[in-house]
Motif scaffolding. Structure first.
Motif, PDB file in Angstrom:
ATOM      1  N   UNK A  36     -27.894 -60.052 -17.653  1.00  0.00           N
ATOM      2  CA  UNK A  36     -28.342 -58.683 -17.393  1.00  0.00           C
ATOM      3  C   UNK A  36     -29.844 -58.601 -17.173  1.00  0.00           C
ATOM      4  N   UNK A  37     -30.582 -59.568 -17.695  1.00  0.00           N
ATOM      5  CA  UNK A  37     -32.029 -59.582 -17.468  1.00  0.00           C
ATOM      6  C   UNK A  37     -32.346 -59.687 -15.990  1.00  0.00           C
ATOM      7  N   UNK A  38     -31.547 -60.474 -15.268  1.00  0.00           N
ATOM      8  CA  UNK A  38     -31.793 -60.656 -13.838  1.00  0.00           C
ATOM      9  C   UNK A  38     -31.715 -59.326 -13.099  1.00  0.00           C
ATOM     10  N   UNK A  39     -30.792 -58.469 -13.520  1.00  0.00           N
ATOM     11  CA  UNK A  39     -30.666 -57.146 -12.899  1.00  0.00           C
ATOM     12  C   UNK A  39     -31.786 -56.229 -13.372  1.00  0.00           C
ATOM     13  N   UNK A  40     -32.032 -56.207 -14.683  1.00  0.00           N
ATOM     14  CA  UNK A  40     -33.047 -55.307 -15.230  1.00  0.00           C
ATOM     15  C   UNK A  40     -34.418 -55.562 -14.619  1.00  0.00           C
ATOM     16  N   UNK A  68     -35.074 -56.659 -11.711  1.00  0.00           N
ATOM     17  CA  UNK A  68     -35.121 -56.253 -10.307  1.00  0.00           C
ATOM     18  C   UNK A  68     -35.154 -54.745 -10.122  1.00  0.00           C
ATOM     19  N   UNK A  69     -34.567 -53.995 -11.064  1.00  0.00           N
ATOM     20  CA  UNK A  69     -34.469 -52.543 -10.869  1.00  0.00           C
ATOM     21  C   UNK A  69     -35.571 -51.771 -11.584  1.00  0.00           C
ATOM     22  N   UNK A  97     -37.572 -49.416  -9.409  1.00  0.00           N
ATOM     23  CA  UNK A  97     -36.868 -48.592  -8.436  1.00  0.00           C
ATOM     24  C   UNK A  97     -36.881 -47.128  -8.875  1.00  0.00           C
ATOM     25  N   UNK A  98     -37.071 -46.196  -7.965  1.00  0.00           N
ATOM     26  CA  UNK A  98     -37.025 -44.778  -8.338  1.00  0.00           C
ATOM     27  C   UNK A  98     -35.606 -44.363  -8.696  1.00  0.00           C
ATOM     28  N   UNK A  99     -35.502 -43.327  -9.533  1.00  0.00           N
ATOM     29  CA  UNK A  99     -34.189 -42.799  -9.895  1.00  0.00           C
ATOM     30  C   UNK A  99     -33.426 -42.381  -8.653  1.00  0.00           C
TER      31      UNK A  99
END
Length: 218
Positions: free
Chosen positions: A197-201, A203-204, A207-209
């Motif tokens: 999940x770190x890989x996703x966190x 990257x995002x 990012x804006x809501x």
């Protein structure tokens, strides 16, 4: 009516200690710089050095007497060479000391004056309590929500006991609408689950809501 000691109640409901009783000096060396809540945590671990509760949904990390890389050891779990480095700066400055069945982390900030909840899917933290005693009280205000134990119990009825150092991860992440249902869960060892999940966190995080996110599987 006398106030309920929810820390004592938590220990009454929990498993035996996951680690042998630690030397007092070791506990205070590990937690001595984590402020007043760190002192509360030290007192707790001197009574019960790590445990599971709520049908293994809740996990309190203990402290090994000697250095180890075991994920249930508080020191190893918080090592910068373990999973937390993959969150980049999102996990900096926290001591992660307990988790729910999904691997959401209860943490102390560097000031040691609160308990925070760290979301492993997004790498964000929210305030949970001001003291460890208040943390335990809040757990018992809604243990199903704060530990995930109804889903842990339902999953184990289908698949057997949840192994130690294992959490239940969503196939479709919760933060993008994945359902809190047994069919959306799979077991993963704790550290692998955090790294995944770190890989996703990472990257995002900027990012804006409202940004559309596409997940690809191979």
């Amino acid at each position: 009516m006398a106030a309920v000691d929810h820390l004592a109640k938590l220990l009454d409901l929990s498993s035996p200690a996951t680690w042998p009783a630690p030397p007092r000096d070791t506990v205070h060396e590990v937690l001595g710089e984590w402020g007043p809540v760190g002192a509360e945590l030290a007192d707790l671990l001197l009574v019960r050095n790590g445990c599971y509760a709520f049908v293994s949904a809740f996990h309190l990390f203990g402290i090994a007497a000697e250095p180890t890389d075991h994920p249930a050891d508080l020191v190893a779990w918080n090592s910068p060479t373990h999973w937390r480095s993959e969150y980049a700066d999102l996990a900096d400055g926290y001591l992660f000391f307990a988790e729910d069945v999904f691997g959401s982390q209860f943490a102390l900030p560097a000031t040691g004056d609160a308990v925070l909840l760290f979301d492993p899917e997004t790498g964000t933290t929210t305030h949970f309590a001001t003291t460890l005693a208040a943390w335990a009280t809040t757990l018992f205000d809604d243990p199903a929500y704060h530990t995930g134990y109804p889903l842990a119990q339902a999953w184990q009825e289908h698949h057997g006991a949840l192994p130690s150092d294992t959490r239940l991860l969503p196939k479709i992440p919760f933060f993008v609408g994945g359902k809190y249902e047994v069919d959306n869960l799979f077991p993963s060892d704790s550290a692998t689950g955090m790294r995944t999940r770190a890989a996703v966190a990472a990257q995002i995080k900027d990012l804006p809501n409202g940004t559309t996110i596409t997940f690809r599987t191979t």
